[in-house]
Design a protein around this motif. Sequence first.
Motif, PDB file in Angstrom:
ATOM      1  N   CYS A 148      -0.160  -6.705  10.089  1.00 11.64           N
ATOM      2  CA  CYS A 148       0.820  -6.966   8.946  1.00 11.64           C
ATOM      3  C   CYS A 148       0.008  -6.707   7.639  1.00 11.64           C
ATOM      4  CB  CYS A 148       1.118  -8.469   9.055  1.00 11.64           C
ATOM      5  SG  CYS A 148       1.806  -9.031  10.461  1.00 11.64           S
ATOM      6  N   VAL A 149       0.803  -5.714   6.768  1.00  8.38           N
ATOM      7  CA  VAL A 149      -0.332  -5.503   5.727  1.00  8.38           C
ATOM      8  C   VAL A 149       0.397  -5.614   4.392  1.00  8.38           C
ATOM      9  CG1 VAL A 149       0.206  -2.807   5.937  1.00  8.38           C
ATOM     10  CG2 VAL A 149      -1.909  -3.732   5.035  1.00  8.38           C
ATOM     11  N   VAL A 150      -0.058  -5.793   3.301  1.00 14.97           N
ATOM     12  CA  VAL A 150       0.645  -5.700   1.966  1.00 14.97           C
ATOM     13  C   VAL A 150      -0.348  -4.818   1.186  1.00 14.97           C
ATOM     14  CG1 VAL A 150       1.366  -7.082  -0.050  1.00 14.97           C
ATOM     15  CG2 VAL A 150       1.003  -8.182   2.088  1.00 14.97           C
ATOM     16  N   PRO A 151       0.302  -3.633   1.086  1.00 19.04           N
ATOM     17  CA  PRO A 151      -0.401  -2.164   0.639  1.00 19.04           C
ATOM     18  C   PRO A 151      -1.069  -2.435  -0.751  1.00 19.04           C
ATOM     19  CG  PRO A 151       1.633  -1.705   0.853  1.00 19.04           C
ATOM     20  CD  PRO A 151       1.524  -3.109   1.442  1.00 19.04           C
ATOM     21  N   VAL A 152      -2.270  -1.984  -1.351  1.00 20.36           N
ATOM     22  CA  VAL A 152      -2.592  -1.838  -2.508  1.00 20.36           C
ATOM     23  C   VAL A 152      -1.900  -0.446  -3.049  1.00 20.36           C
ATOM     24  CG1 VAL A 152      -4.686  -1.183  -4.073  1.00 20.36           C
ATOM     25  CG2 VAL A 152      -4.728  -3.293  -2.102  1.00 20.36           C
ATOM     26  N   ASP A 153      -1.963   0.571  -2.068  1.00 15.84           N
ATOM     27  CA  ASP A 153      -1.563   1.930  -2.503  1.00 15.84           C
ATOM     28  C   ASP A 153      -0.501   2.290  -1.347  1.00 15.84           C
ATOM     29  OD1 ASP A 153      -1.735   4.453  -4.299  1.00 15.84           O
ATOM     30  OD2 ASP A 153      -2.042   5.034  -2.314  1.00 15.84           O
ATOM     31  N   MET A 154       0.686   2.504  -1.690  1.00 22.41           N
ATOM     32  CA  MET A 154       1.486   2.695  -0.515  1.00 22.41           C
ATOM     33  C   MET A 154       1.049   4.226   0.300  1.00 22.41           C
ATOM     34  SD  MET A 154       5.284   1.087  -0.964  1.00 22.41           S
ATOM     35  CE  MET A 154       5.624   1.923  -2.327  1.00 22.41           C
ATOM     36  N   GLU A 155       0.980   5.202  -0.689  1.00 19.07           N
ATOM     37  CA  GLU A 155       0.970   6.504  -0.123  1.00 19.07           C
ATOM     38  C   GLU A 155      -0.236   6.655   0.594  1.00 19.07           C
ATOM     39  OE1 GLU A 155       0.587  11.001  -1.979  1.00 19.07           O
ATOM     40  OE2 GLU A 155       1.033   9.168  -3.337  1.00 19.07           O
ATOM     41  N   LEU A 203      -0.484   0.710 -10.925  1.00 19.74           N
ATOM     42  CA  LEU A 203       0.590   1.825 -11.057  1.00 19.74           C
ATOM     43  C   LEU A 203       1.082   2.209  -9.683  1.00 19.74           C
ATOM     44  CD1 LEU A 203      -0.366   3.647 -14.093  1.00 19.74           C
ATOM     45  CD2 LEU A 203       1.308   1.796 -13.841  1.00 19.74           C
ATOM     46  N   THR A 204       0.046   1.899  -8.449  1.00 17.92           N
ATOM     47  CA  THR A 204       0.326   2.092  -7.288  1.00 17.92           C
ATOM     48  C   THR A 204       0.865   1.144  -6.492  1.00 17.92           C
ATOM     49  OG1 THR A 204      -2.002   1.568  -6.352  1.00 17.92           O
ATOM     50  CG2 THR A 204      -1.746   3.692  -7.085  1.00 17.92           C
ATOM     51  N   ASN A 205       1.228  -0.044  -6.934  1.00 18.69           N
ATOM     52  CA  ASN A 205       1.797  -1.237  -6.087  1.00 18.69           C
ATOM     53  C   ASN A 205       3.153  -0.942  -6.175  1.00 18.69           C
ATOM     54  OD1 ASN A 205       3.319  -3.859  -6.188  1.00 18.69           O
ATOM     55  ND2 ASN A 205       1.234  -4.533  -5.555  1.00 18.69           N
ATOM     56  N   GLY A 206       3.817  -1.112  -4.800  1.00 17.74           N
ATOM     57  CA  GLY A 206       4.989  -0.703  -4.684  1.00 17.74           C
ATOM     58  C   GLY A 206       6.110  -1.572  -5.497  1.00 17.74           C
ATOM     59  N   SER A 207       6.151  -2.977  -4.812  1.00 15.83           N
ATOM     60  CA  SER A 207       7.398  -3.879  -5.348  1.00 15.83           C
ATOM     61  C   SER A 207       7.115  -4.238  -6.865  1.00 15.83           C
ATOM     62  CB  SER A 207       7.076  -5.098  -4.740  1.00 15.83           C
ATOM     63  OG  SER A 207       7.417  -5.077  -3.229  1.00 15.83           O
ATOM     64  N   HIS A 208       5.883  -4.520  -7.306  1.00 16.55           N
ATOM     65  CA  HIS A 208       5.632  -4.574  -8.678  1.00 16.55           C
ATOM     66  C   HIS A 208       6.349  -3.403  -9.697  1.00 16.55           C
ATOM     67  CE1 HIS A 208       1.839  -7.315  -8.377  1.00 16.55           C
ATOM     68  NE2 HIS A 208       2.814  -7.699  -7.832  1.00 16.55           N
ATOM     69  N   ASN A 209       6.087  -2.414  -9.501  1.00 17.32           N
ATOM     70  CA  ASN A 209       6.760  -1.168 -10.164  1.00 17.32           C
ATOM     71  C   ASN A 209       8.231  -1.223  -9.934  1.00 17.32           C
ATOM     72  OD1 ASN A 209       4.612   0.593 -11.414  1.00 17.32           O
ATOM     73  ND2 ASN A 209       3.701  -0.163  -9.609  1.00 17.32           N
ATOM     74  N   GLU A 210       8.539  -1.646  -8.762  1.00 23.53           N
ATOM     75  CA  GLU A 210      10.192  -1.479  -8.561  1.00 23.53           C
ATOM     76  C   GLU A 210      10.974  -2.671  -9.581  1.00 23.53           C
ATOM     77  OE1 GLU A 210      11.719  -1.502  -4.425  1.00 23.53           O
ATOM     78  OE2 GLU A 210       9.830  -0.924  -3.855  1.00 23.53           O
ATOM     79  N   TRP A 211      10.226  -3.843  -9.483  1.00 17.93           N
ATOM     80  CA  TRP A 211      10.689  -4.738 -10.255  1.00 17.93           C
ATOM     81  C   TRP A 211      10.835  -4.598 -11.694  1.00 17.93           C
ATOM     82  CZ3 TRP A 211       6.840  -9.368  -8.193  1.00 17.93           C
ATOM     83  CH2 TRP A 211       6.973  -9.327  -6.872  1.00 17.93           C
ATOM     84  N   ALA A 212       9.645  -3.838 -12.155  1.00 17.27           N
ATOM     85  CA  ALA A 212       9.367  -3.394 -13.643  1.00 17.27           C
ATOM     86  C   ALA A 212      10.604  -2.325 -14.032  1.00 17.27           C
ATOM     87  CB  ALA A 212       8.009  -3.012 -14.033  1.00 17.27           C
ATOM     88  N   ASP A 213      10.792  -1.308 -13.090  1.00 13.56           N
ATOM     89  CA  ASP A 213      11.734  -0.419 -13.359  1.00 13.56           C
ATOM     90  C   ASP A 213      13.308  -0.979 -13.382  1.00 13.56           C
ATOM     91  OD1 ASP A 213       9.872   1.532 -13.036  1.00 13.56           O
ATOM     92  OD2 ASP A 213      10.107   2.078 -11.012  1.00 13.56           O
ATOM     93  N   ASP A 231      -8.800  -3.015  -3.622  1.00 12.94           N
ATOM     94  CA  ASP A 231      -9.403  -1.491  -3.493  1.00 12.94           C
ATOM     95  C   ASP A 231      -8.592  -1.051  -2.492  1.00 12.94           C
ATOM     96  OD1 ASP A 231     -11.140   0.573  -2.377  1.00 12.94           O
ATOM     97  OD2 ASP A 231     -12.181   0.090  -4.509  1.00 12.94           O
ATOM     98  N   ALA A 232      -7.831   0.163  -2.745  1.00 13.65           N
ATOM     99  CA  ALA A 232      -6.907   0.948  -1.734  1.00 13.65           C
ATOM    100  C   ALA A 232      -7.835   1.370  -0.734  1.00 13.65           C
ATOM    101  CB  ALA A 232      -6.002   1.908  -2.294  1.00 13.65           C
ATOM    102  N   THR A 233      -9.222   1.985  -0.877  1.00 11.46           N
ATOM    103  CA  THR A 233      -9.833   2.897  -0.214  1.00 11.46           C
ATOM    104  C   THR A 233     -10.272   1.488   0.946  1.00 11.46           C
ATOM    105  OG1 THR A 233     -10.259   4.336  -1.546  1.00 11.46           O
ATOM    106  CG2 THR A 233     -11.808   4.052   0.198  1.00 11.46           C
ATOM    107  N   PRO A 250       4.280   1.754 -22.286  1.00 13.44           N
ATOM    108  CA  PRO A 250       5.423   1.183 -21.559  1.00 13.44           C
ATOM    109  C   PRO A 250       5.203   0.152 -20.360  1.00 13.44           C
ATOM    110  CG  PRO A 250       5.553   3.239 -21.108  1.00 13.44           C
ATOM    111  CD  PRO A 250       4.498   3.308 -22.096  1.00 13.44           C
ATOM    112  N   ARG A 251       3.860   0.462 -19.715  1.00  6.58           N
ATOM    113  CA  ARG A 251       3.444  -0.231 -18.508  1.00  6.58           C
ATOM    114  C   ARG A 251       1.778  -0.247 -18.281  1.00  6.58           C
ATOM    115  NH1 ARG A 251       7.098   0.842 -13.524  1.00  6.58           N
ATOM    116  NH2 ARG A 251       8.539   0.022 -15.192  1.00  6.58           N
ATOM    117  N   VAL A 252       1.513  -1.666 -18.337  1.00  4.06           N
ATOM    118  CA  VAL A 252       0.031  -1.680 -18.061  1.00  4.06           C
ATOM    119  C   VAL A 252      -0.374  -2.320 -16.999  1.00  4.06           C
ATOM    120  CG1 VAL A 252      -0.348  -1.843 -20.883  1.00  4.06           C
ATOM    121  CG2 VAL A 252       0.420  -3.872 -19.627  1.00  4.06           C
ATOM    122  N   GLU A 253      -1.848  -2.488 -16.698  1.00  2.00           N
ATOM    123  CA  GLU A 253      -1.982  -2.740 -15.436  1.00  2.00           C
ATOM    124  C   GLU A 253      -2.788  -4.080 -15.644  1.00  2.00           C
ATOM    125  OE1 GLU A 253      -2.823   0.799 -12.235  1.00  2.00           O
ATOM    126  OE2 GLU A 253      -3.989   1.178 -14.283  1.00  2.00           O
TER     127      GLU A 253
END
Length: 233
Positions: free
Chosen positions: A59-66, A130-140, A39-41, A160-163
Amino acid sequence: AVVPKDSTNPWFVRMDTGVKEVADETGVNCYQIDTGTIDATKQAQLVEDLIAQGVDAICVVPVDMESMDSTLKKAKDAGIVVITHEGADLKNVDYDIEAFSNEGYGAFIMQNLAEAMGEEGVYTTMVASLTNGSHNEWADAAVEYQKEHYPNMTLLEDNPRVESDDNGDTAYNVAKELIKTYPDLKGIMGTSSFDAPGVARAIQELGLVDKFFTSGTGMPADNAELLKSGVIK
């Protein structure tokens, strides 16, 4: 303090092993902590709490980068060292650690999927969110690699993209629904370490071994039976 997305994820279980090793080897009071849910919040609030506690480093691995970026600015303003993982586009960090080239890794997952699919057919991509940074970079990167190297493969236009929500049961249920809805679908490229194992369960259950395929990230020790059966690679 190390703040992953979810400590139950095999990737972060291994990360916790490393955190404990550093604590034992150096005597530094380092530990891994999360909110118990993806949960990003709630993750941002946990980081806020750590800032208030006056930790020396986060040290953080973000759920939502923004949303996390603005929270990490508060940490930096407080003089706290900020290290991130899977956050290549974050601005308010001292250092971001990526396990590998995101572009190269996405291409590698696609190479495996294409090989399994015989380099033809319809596929889609699965990410934790869809807010995850690396996963979407890999998929793109995987989609771009497919377009350049496998002209007989087609990205599912309607979906084209599911969660998967970083959850094996969700990946399993989403895969079953996709297979039911799109008869021409032949493969799912996963990114979360829960994706390919979850999709593989659906493949086994529906009797689609050697007919439907998945490729993605995984921790081999947690997928021993699926690896042995050849359902996942």
